[in-house]
Scaffold this motif. Structure first.
Motif, PDB file in Angstrom:
ATOM      1  N   ASP A 188     -48.512 -46.247  -8.967  1.00  0.00           N
ATOM      2  CA  ASP A 188     -49.877 -46.215  -9.486  1.00  0.00           C
ATOM      3  C   ASP A 188     -50.727 -47.394  -9.017  1.00  0.00           C
ATOM      4  O   ASP A 188     -51.939 -47.427  -9.282  1.00  0.00           O
ATOM      5  N   GLU A 199     -53.111 -49.594  -7.103  1.00  0.00           N
ATOM      6  CA  GLU A 199     -54.174 -49.345  -6.143  1.00  0.00           C
ATOM      7  C   GLU A 199     -54.448 -50.580  -5.286  1.00  0.00           C
ATOM      8  O   GLU A 199     -54.402 -51.709  -5.765  1.00  0.00           O
ATOM      9  N   HIS A 252     -55.210 -46.319  -0.122  1.00  0.00           N
ATOM     10  CA  HIS A 252     -55.634 -46.456  -1.514  1.00  0.00           C
ATOM     11  C   HIS A 252     -54.496 -46.861  -2.451  1.00  0.00           C
ATOM     12  O   HIS A 252     -54.740 -47.514  -3.457  1.00  0.00           O
ATOM     13  N   LYS A 253     -53.256 -46.504  -2.117  1.00  0.00           N
ATOM     14  CA  LYS A 253     -52.117 -46.851  -2.952  1.00  0.00           C
ATOM     15  C   LYS A 253     -51.108 -47.665  -2.136  1.00  0.00           C
ATOM     16  O   LYS A 253     -50.806 -47.331  -0.992  1.00  0.00           O
TER      17      LYS A 253
END
Length: 237
Positions: A70, A72, A113-114
């Motif tokens: 999760d 970021e 993004h992750k």
């Protein structure tokens, strides 16, 4: 079938890929909490003045207990440009930079993004360049939750394993009875860091694997493999 389970390190160092070589299946442990000071968001490269940390900026404010899958990346900071600039400046005269740079550079030319997605893509690219082929599973997609030895044992069973391969520190915290209850054995991957010629003088160990690739090229896989300690007696009683 021997299963290794490891958090998705950023780039990964030689011991990371040595453990992979000594397993039949690799599980990316991305459904656990990310520690503040680990190698999920950073790694080291060699410079004329020693080593340099390359750290990926991530969003952590108010997210102290987030799982790795999760986390970021802070896309407002152009870390890709500065990281590649550091790699290029410090390795452009290394013997095999021109050989491997075209395959590695694109990873720094796209937006991520992750942190888990970035690290898994980097790991797969390094595996391809090294010539390592292993079945890969992503823990967060397997629908298995838990903690510590229970989680590791359940993940091993989920991918059809009969033996769990731990790093050497596992001797200090693994509960082997939990594995035994599931019919699993436990082995420990002891790694002795090999030495090799680096472009920048005296050898410094524990650099990201790109240091090895740029300096040793086609010999890299054999060098990583040479770090295995006592593979014939790897199982811990």
């Amino acid at each position: 079938m021997r299963v290794a389970i490891h958090q998705p390190e950023h780039i990964g160092y030689l011991g990371y890929y040595n453990k992979m070589l000594n397993a039949d299946v690799w599980v990316v442990l991305d459904n656990v909490q990310m520690a503040k000071r680990d190698f999920v968001r950073r790694n080291r490269i060699r410079t004329p003045n020693g080593m340099l940390w390359l750290s990926v900026p991530v969003r952590t404010k108010g997210r102290f207990h987030q799982r790795i899958c999760d986390v970021e990346i802070d896309t407002e900071r152009n870390w890709q440009k500065s990281h590649w600039k550091s790699i290029e400046q410090n390795y452009r005269r290394a013997p095999y930079f021109e050989t491997y740079a075209p395959a590695i550079r694109p990873l720094y030319e796209r937006e991520w993004h992750k942190i888990a997605d970035l690290n898994i893509a980097m790991m797969q690219r390094m595996m391809a360049l090294l010539g390592i082929e292993r079945p890969l599973y992503i823990a967060s997609t397997l629908g298995i939750e838990g903690k510590s030895s229970q989680l590791l044992a359940d993940l091993t069973c989920a991918v059809g394993g009969t033996e769990y391969l731990s790093g050497p520190m596992g001797r200090d915290y693994l509960d082997e009875t939990i594995f035994a209850e599931r019919g699993l054995t436990v082995a420990y991957n002891d790694f002795c860091h090999p030495t090799y010629t680096q472009h920048h003088g005296d050898f410094i160990p524990y650099m990201a694997v790109v240091d090895l690739l740029f300096n040793q090229g086609p010999q890299s896989l054999d060098i990583i493999r040479s770090g295995t300690v006592d593979t014939t007696n790897i199982t811990h009683d």
